[in-house]
Design a protein around this motif. Structure first.
Motif, PDB file in Angstrom:
ATOM      1  N   GLY A  93       0.815  -1.209   0.000  1.00  0.00           N
ATOM      2  CA  GLY A  93       0.000   0.000   0.000  1.00  0.00           C
ATOM      3  C   GLY A  93       0.848   1.258   0.000  1.00  0.00           C
ATOM      4  N   PRO A  94       0.235   2.389  -0.305  1.00  0.00           N
ATOM      5  CA  PRO A  94       0.984   3.644  -0.421  1.00  0.00           C
ATOM      6  C   PRO A  94       1.478   4.203   0.907  1.00  0.00           C
ATOM      7  N   LEU A  97       7.624   6.627   4.917  1.00  0.00           N
ATOM      8  CA  LEU A  97       8.942   6.374   5.495  1.00  0.00           C
ATOM      9  C   LEU A  97      10.082   6.907   4.623  1.00  0.00           C
ATOM     10  N   ALA A  98       9.801   7.209   3.377  1.00  0.00           N
ATOM     11  CA  ALA A  98      10.859   7.638   2.446  1.00  0.00           C
ATOM     12  C   ALA A  98      11.646   8.851   2.940  1.00  0.00           C
ATOM     13  N   HIS A 123      21.668   8.899   0.761  1.00  0.00           N
ATOM     14  CA  HIS A 123      22.513   8.202  -0.212  1.00  0.00           C
ATOM     15  C   HIS A 123      21.816   6.987  -0.831  1.00  0.00           C
ATOM     16  N   LEU A 124      20.784   6.475  -0.178  1.00  0.00           N
ATOM     17  CA  LEU A 124      20.068   5.324  -0.723  1.00  0.00           C
ATOM     18  C   LEU A 124      19.305   5.672  -2.005  1.00  0.00           C
ATOM     19  N   PHE A 125      19.004   6.939  -2.185  1.00  0.00           N
ATOM     20  CA  PHE A 125      18.283   7.359  -3.390  1.00  0.00           C
ATOM     21  C   PHE A 125      19.175   7.389  -4.625  1.00  0.00           C
ATOM     22  N   MET A 126      20.474   7.236  -4.434  1.00  0.00           N
ATOM     23  CA  MET A 126      21.415   7.184  -5.552  1.00  0.00           C
ATOM     24  C   MET A 126      21.081   6.026  -6.492  1.00  0.00           C
ATOM     25  N   ALA A 127      20.432   5.009  -5.985  1.00  0.00           N
ATOM     26  CA  ALA A 127      20.051   3.866  -6.815  1.00  0.00           C
ATOM     27  C   ALA A 127      19.226   4.307  -8.017  1.00  0.00           C
TER      28      ALA A 127
END
Length: 149
Positions: free
Chosen positions: A59-60, A65-66, A72-76
């Motif tokens: 679910g949305p 939590l984003a 740095h995890l968003f570098m993906a």
């Protein structure tokens, strides 16, 4: 089916999909005359399908939590964009096989480093002589496949 076999089967299917993705998107990029446009369309389809899976599984609300995740995890996202655009641009000029083989070589080197040092929170698996020999043998196999081209 035991978990190892199940996980290996899923990853084998994902691996089979990478060259197919490369060939399809490279052809779409040629058809459109723009690798970037092909990548954009792929991401729209990927976003839509991922949103559907998210809605069916978690679910949305999980998206709340984003903002708390380490940045740095968003570098993906940038890495997948780089992969997609580079494979879409290079594959028609270099060949899908050549492009994917060099991607595989990069994956082997990167995976060995990530496992050895437990980078990004990954499970640590030291690069022993035997593992290094295995990675080297795989790299040699990738190189040998290119000799006959």
């Amino acid at each position: 089916m035991n978990p190892t076999t199940f996980y290996a089967s899923i990853m084998l299917a994902a691996g089979i999909g990478i060259p197919v993705l490369a060939a399809l998107n490279a052809r779409l990029g040629q058809h459109l005359g723009s690798p970037a446009a092909a990548g954009f369309i792929l991401f729209i389809v990927a976003l839509t399908s991922t949103a559907c899976v998210m809605m069916l599984t978690s679910g949305p609300s999980v998206l709340k939590l984003a903002p708390t995740a380490p940045k740095h995890l968003f570098m993906a996202g940038f890495l997948v964009t780089f992969y997609l655009l580079s494979i879409t641009w290079i594959a028609p000029k270099f060949g899908v096989g050549n492009a994917v083989f060099f991607v595989l070589l990069g994956q082997m080197i990167s995976a060995a480093a990530i496992d050895h040092w437990g980078l990004f929170g990954a499970q640590t698996s030291p690069l022993t002589f035997t593992r290094a020999l295995g990675v080297g043998t795989m790299a040699l196999g990738v190189w040998i496949t290119q000799l006959g081209r």
